[in-house]
Design an enzyme around this catalytic site. Structure first.
Site, PDB file in Angstrom:
ATOM      1  N   ASN A   1       1.024-108.735  10.066  1.00 12.23           N
ATOM      2  CA  ASN A   1       2.373-107.359   9.550  1.00 12.23           C
ATOM      3  C   ASN A   1       3.189-106.337   9.920  1.00 12.23           C
ATOM      4  OD1 ASN A   1       0.474-108.448   5.751  1.00 12.23           O
ATOM      5  ND2 ASN A   1       2.463-108.749   7.190  1.00 12.23           N
TER       6      ASN A   1
ATOM      7  N   ASP B   1       1.776-112.195  -2.507  1.00  9.43           N
ATOM      8  CA  ASP B   1       3.512-112.865  -1.301  1.00  9.43           C
ATOM      9  C   ASP B   1       4.967-112.448  -3.038  1.00  9.43           C
ATOM     10  OD1 ASP B   1       4.622-113.128   1.143  1.00  9.43           O
ATOM     11  OD2 ASP B   1       4.072-115.101   0.698  1.00  9.43           O
TER      12      ASP B   1
HETATM   13  C1  IPE Z   1       3.197-109.119   0.108  1.00 15.53           C
HETATM   14  O1  IPE Z   1       5.148-109.607   0.112  1.00 15.53           O
HETATM   15  C2  IPE Z   1       3.010-108.011   0.492  1.00 15.53           C
HETATM   16  C3  IPE Z   1       3.002-107.832   2.060  1.00 15.53           C
HETATM   17  C4  IPE Z   1       2.732-109.135   3.249  1.00 15.53           C
HETATM   18  C5  IPE Z   1       1.963-107.529   2.496  1.00 15.53           C
HETATM   19  P1  IPE Z   1       6.090-109.496   0.812  1.00 15.53           P
HETATM   20  O2  IPE Z   1       6.402-108.100   1.428  1.00 15.53           O
HETATM   21  O3  IPE Z   1       5.871-111.330   2.265  1.00 15.53           O
HETATM   22  O4  IPE Z   1       7.302-110.596  -0.113  1.00 15.53           O
HETATM   23  P2  IPE Z   1       9.052-111.421   0.959  1.00 15.53           P
HETATM   24  O5  IPE Z   1       7.622-112.777   0.970  1.00 15.53           O
HETATM   25  O6  IPE Z   1       9.534-111.311   1.485  1.00 15.53           O
HETATM   26  O7  IPE Z   1       9.347-111.943  -0.664  1.00 15.53           O
HETATM   27 MG    MG Z   2       5.876-113.233   2.206  1.00 15.26          MG
END
Ligand code: IPE
Ligand code: MG
Length: 215
Positions: free
Chosen positions: A50, A2
């Site tokens: 996601n 994350d």
């Molecule tokens: C993690 O980084 C990557 C995935 C979930 C694929 P994020 O995209 O969740 O990063 P933040 O939480 O917005 O900082």
């Molecule tokens: Mg995230």
């Protein structure tokens, strides 16, 4: 893994750059963990939740998974065996595109002979979906639908050979549990860090491993 978005935002970069940096950092983390004789490293690459992200971001994250599963030379050099957990490709609702399916299956095949660390990538993974499916499968494979056993659930997880988790790592200041390995993490230590995933370095790995060794 994350915090890729926040890492990018702090630098005035697009979120996609954060994901790219995150994938590169994973390659380094894999190298260090293999070097520390970690037996199993399981990473949350992409969740069932996601898919609702903006299409351009999803596309970018998918291309990074292709890159990750294509790092065969490095994986072999580090004696790392690739595994995958997630919604089975033939299951209704599976959204994994064919090029990612191929990349996953090829990486598993090309690293199958390695005897060191097992790197399991969770892609199109959700723990509740995994548990629901395990319960359904346990029910149909056992004599009595009323009598689903603990073992029945364990045996029907996506990867029944994955051992119980020793330490869960939560990056970027998130002090909550997500939809990740909910069955498998019972009793695990939890390592919380403010560091975003692209900044999760060797020092952080060693801090997390200390929780396991100090048990
Ligand atoms: C993690 O980084 C990557 C995935 C979930 C694929 P994020 O995209 O969740 O990063 P933040 O939480 O917005 O900082
Ligand atoms: Mg995230």
């Amino acid at each position: 893994m994350d915090g890729n978005g926040r890492w990018a935002k702090r630098r005035g970069l697009p979120r996609t750059e954060g994901h790219t940096a995150g994938e590169e950092n994973l390659a380094e983390v894999v190298r260090v963990c293999a070097n520390r004789n970690v037996g199993f490293l399981t990473v949350f690459g992409f969740s069932t939740e996601n898919w609702v992200r903006p299409p351009a971001e999803v596309k970018h994250i998918l291309s990074l998974h292709k890159r990750l599963f294509g790092r065969i030379e490095e994986l072999n050099a580090n004696n790392v065996r690739i595994q995958w957990i997630g919604r089975p490709f033939d299951e209704p609702g599976s959204k994994t595109p064919a090029f990612i399916q191929r990349a996953i299956l090829q990486a598993i095949e090309d690293t199958a002979h390695n005897t060191g660390m097992v790197l399991t990538v969770a892609f199109d993974y959700g723990s509740r979906a995994e548990l629901l499916r395990a319960a359904q499968r346990a029910r149909t494979s056992q004599q009595s639908a009323q009598n689903i056993s603990m073992q029945g659930i364990s045996d029907n997880l996506y990867s029944p050979t994955l051992p119980p988790v020793d330490v869960v790592v939560r990056t970027s200041g998130e002090s909550r549990i997500s939809n990740f390995l909910l069955w498998q993490i019972m009793g695990a230590k939890v390592y919380f860090t403010e560091r975003t995933w692209p900044d999760f370095d060797t020092h952080e790995i060693d801090n997390a491993l200390k929780l396991v060794h100090d048990r």
